[in-house]
Design an enzyme around this catalytic site. Structure first.
Site, PDB file in Angstrom:
ATOM      1  N   ASP A 166     -15.364  15.032   3.002  1.00  0.00           N
ATOM      2  CA  ASP A 166     -13.965  14.840   3.396  1.00  0.00           C
ATOM      3  C   ASP A 166     -13.418  13.567   2.761  1.00  0.00           C
ATOM      4  O   ASP A 166     -13.739  13.269   1.607  1.00  0.00           O
ATOM      5  CB  ASP A 166     -13.874  14.780   4.925  1.00  0.00           C
ATOM      6  CG  ASP A 166     -12.606  15.404   5.468  1.00  0.00           C
ATOM      7  OD1 ASP A 166     -11.537  14.806   5.268  1.00  0.00           O
ATOM      8  OD2 ASP A 166     -12.678  16.481   6.084  1.00  0.00           O
ATOM      9  N   HIS A 237      -8.344  11.653   7.708  1.00  0.00           N
ATOM     10  CA  HIS A 237      -8.768  13.011   8.057  1.00  0.00           C
ATOM     11  C   HIS A 237     -10.272  13.082   8.295  1.00  0.00           C
ATOM     12  O   HIS A 237     -10.740  13.664   9.276  1.00  0.00           O
ATOM     13  CB  HIS A 237      -8.340  13.946   6.921  1.00  0.00           C
ATOM     14  CG  HIS A 237      -8.556  15.393   7.160  1.00  0.00           C
ATOM     15  ND1 HIS A 237      -9.750  16.035   6.878  1.00  0.00           N
ATOM     16  CD2 HIS A 237      -7.716  16.357   7.633  1.00  0.00           C
ATOM     17  CE1 HIS A 237      -9.625  17.315   7.170  1.00  0.00           C
ATOM     18  NE2 HIS A 237      -8.406  17.542   7.623  1.00  0.00           N
ATOM     19  N   ASN A 329      -4.656  26.597   6.862  1.00  0.00           N
ATOM     20  CA  ASN A 329      -3.469  26.511   7.717  1.00  0.00           C
ATOM     21  C   ASN A 329      -2.253  27.158   7.065  1.00  0.00           C
ATOM     22  O   ASN A 329      -1.110  26.751   7.296  1.00  0.00           O
ATOM     23  CB  ASN A 329      -3.165  25.037   8.040  1.00  0.00           C
ATOM     24  CG  ASN A 329      -4.331  24.335   8.691  1.00  0.00           C
ATOM     25  OD1 ASN A 329      -4.977  24.883   9.583  1.00  0.00           O
ATOM     26  ND2 ASN A 329      -4.620  23.132   8.234  1.00  0.00           N
ATOM     27  N   SER A 393      -8.886  22.388  10.287  1.00  0.00           N
ATOM     28  CA  SER A 393      -9.790  21.286   9.928  1.00  0.00           C
ATOM     29  C   SER A 393     -10.445  20.698  11.163  1.00  0.00           C
ATOM     30  O   SER A 393     -11.546  20.150  11.088  1.00  0.00           O
ATOM     31  CB  SER A 393      -9.019  20.184   9.198  1.00  0.00           C
ATOM     32  OG  SER A 393      -8.746  20.536   7.874  1.00  0.00           O
TER      33      SER A 393
END
Length: 562
Positions: A166, A237, A329, A393
């Site tokens: 990530d 994130h 998404n 996520s």
């Protein structure tokens, strides 16, 4: 390399909460109940006791409640009745004393008689004990996926490593869970000690470039907020994802992660704007596999497939490493790499178990998990270190953490087995069975662990059946499968003296086995017999120890010179 905090490997401590002292051998059952009620799963019951409700015609023939009488039904010999509660409308409920370990057998016998309306064990009820993390009440999704009841089965093992691919994490965050540590590297010596082409890769590595397209020079994977006073929220994130996996539990700080024991490998492939390349993702997957990760979380994706990532996923699967990815998404087709055959694709749901409107859907969906208003860790220096985010996520790391718990419980399990347990345990939503919106259903961590441990059994042995007051008694607790092989690590077993709450033992579980040295206390009941009991999940094992009191002598007092 910047200073970072390495948390000590997480050790699963077997907490021993104890018990009200009994007043004689006749009340041993009540003492057992007092101890176990301190912390028991809802499926546990009072040992040596079953409940039976008489049919109305039988109830009417009873003159009234009896506190101590003999209950005779058909071919069964008399059983002493410990307590009776009578209701003229609903019949009489009897609490029967039966031999220890035969509770369920007697339930079946009683159910088969003509006089009994129903029979069941006398199950415990308890106030569910939440961790002391102050933001736990705001983590609604933890209750939805049932982590509390899952932790009655397993907490997780430090041997299991989850790689989070990530944007990196804030290595100085006070709530960051245990980290994987590269033992083949010497910290901060600016030397590639393990000759893998990466200097000082202590807790992971980075593959990313700054906003000008230049590779970052420092090796740490900390979010680079020091050179950007107004960082893009997408840069945090990875920290949010990491907290969902294993934010430290019961430390009185912030939030709690799903997996209490597994360690985190931090692999940065995204820049501060949350973008990166498939080549870097593939490189991170290879690094994770080569350095011992069992689960890889990919809360990232693209609409186009990339052969380089497909090959990397195949590399992981062939080596029994599970890859979990967010479905996306876009509200339409599942993104890659989640759409790849060997990846567990996770969509999102709302607080009401409805599909998250932006969750991608399609034939590749395996599971869904909560994806809205997910509170987790953030950069410590921004917004108090915690923040809510939405998206698949946030759903994927919940499933990745659940997989880590399953691998802790069953170290030899295959990726296919772990996937099956997660899918079979899911709460079916939408159309019955699999569907393109919810896959097999919404994640239930407790059910998955229950499936994986269905054939496990608990045993309790002691080094002696007799001991003097003050003498140490070695207690050995084992959890094995039906073949006799030891279970995995991180299984929260409680063990100790029922009658002596002050004699608590803190025990560590490693590879399905726990040992403790209990100091024999003075028998508070006066009969010289104490009970040692072990509890794991709904299984209870007991053994009695005869305690020999030490003689105490008054000092000799006489006449003469001293």
């Amino acid at each position: 390399m910047k200073r970072f905090l390495l948390l000590a490997p997480f050790l699963v401590v077997l907490f021993l909460a104890f018990f009200a002292a009994r007043a004689g051998a006749s009340s041993r059952l009540q003492a057992n109940a007092s101890w176990l009620a301190s912390r028991v799963p809802s499926s546990a019951f009072v040992p040596g006791q079953v409940l039976a409700a008489l049919k109305p015609d039988v109830s009417k023939r009873m003159a009234g409640p009896c506190a101590s009488c003999t209950f005779r039904i058909n071919e069964f010999s008399g059983l002493p009745v410990q307590a009776v509660r009578q209701n003229r409308d609903n019949g009489v409920v009897l609490a029967l004393s039966v031999p220890f370990g035969q509770e369920k057998d007697w339930v079946e016998k009683l159910r088969s008689t003509s006089a009994v309306r129903w029979a069941e064990p006398n199950y415990y009820v308890e106030a569910l004990a939440a961790p002391n993390d102050p933001l736990w009440p705001d983590q609604w999704w933890q209750q939805t996926i049932a982590t509390l009841s899952a932790w009655d089965i397993a907490w997780g093992a430090k041997e299991v490593v989850v790689a989070v691919v990530d944007t990196g994490v804030d290595l100085n965050h006070p709530d960051l869970g245990p980290l994987w540590f590269n033992e083949d590297e010497i910290p901060d010596n600016r030397v590639d000690d393990d000759a893998n082409g990466k200097v000082d890769d202590m807790v992971g590595w980075h593959w990313y470039f700054d906003e000008n397209g230049n590779p970052r020079e420092d090796n740490d994977v900390q979010i680079p907020i020091e050179w950007n006073p107004f960082p893009n929220p997408k840069g945090f994130h990875g920290m949010h994802v990491a907290g969902i996996v294993n934010a430290t539990v019961d430390n009185g700080v912030g939030v709690a992660g799903v997996a209490r024991g597994p360690r985190l490998m931090v692999l940065r492939v995204l820049n501060e704007y949350g973008t990166g390349t498939m080549l870097d993702v593939a490189s991170a997957i290879h690094y994770a596999v080569d350095n011992g990760a069992r689960v890889i979380n990919l809360s990232l994706g693209a609409t186009e497939n990339a052969q380089v990532v497909q090959d990397a996923v195949a590399y992981a699967t062939e080596r029994n490493v599970m890859v979990v990815a967010a479905a996306g998404n876009g509200g339409s087709a599942v993104y890659y790499p989640a759409a790849l055959p060997n990846v567990l694709a996770v969509g999102g749901t709302t607080e009401d178990d409805e599909l998250y409107e932006r969750s991608s859907r399609g034939p590749e969906i395996d599971l869904v998990a909560p994806a809205t208003h997910i509170l987790s860790t953030w950069a410590a220096s921004v917004r108090g270190g915690y923040f809510e985010m939405n998206g698949t996520s946030m759903a994927a790391p919940q499933a990745a953490a659940a997989a880590a718990l399953l691998f802790s419980l069953r170290p030899e399990a295959t990726v296919e087995q772990v996937r099956d347990w997660l899918q079979q345990a899911a709460l079916d939503l939408g159309e019955p069975g699999w569907d393109a919106l919810y896959g097999w259903g919404r994640l239930r961590v407790d059910r998955a662990l229950a499936l994986a441990s269905a054939d496990f059994s608990l045993s309790l042995t002691t080094s002696a059946s007799q001991a003097s007051v003050g003498e140490e008694i070695e207690v050995r607790v084992r959890i094995v499968d039906e073949s006799g092989s030891l279970a995995g690590s991180g299984l929260p077993v409680q063990v100790g003296f029922v009658e002596a709450p002050e004699e608590a033992a803190l025990t560590l579980t490693t590879r399905g086995e726990a040992r403790a040295a209990l100091v024999a206390p003075f028998p508070p009941n006066g009969d010289g017999v104490l009970t040692i009991q072990a509890l794991w999940r709904e299984q209870i094992r007991s053994t009695e120890i005869e305690i020999t009191p030490l003689l105490h002598y008054l000092p000799f007092v006489g006449r003469g010179d001293y």
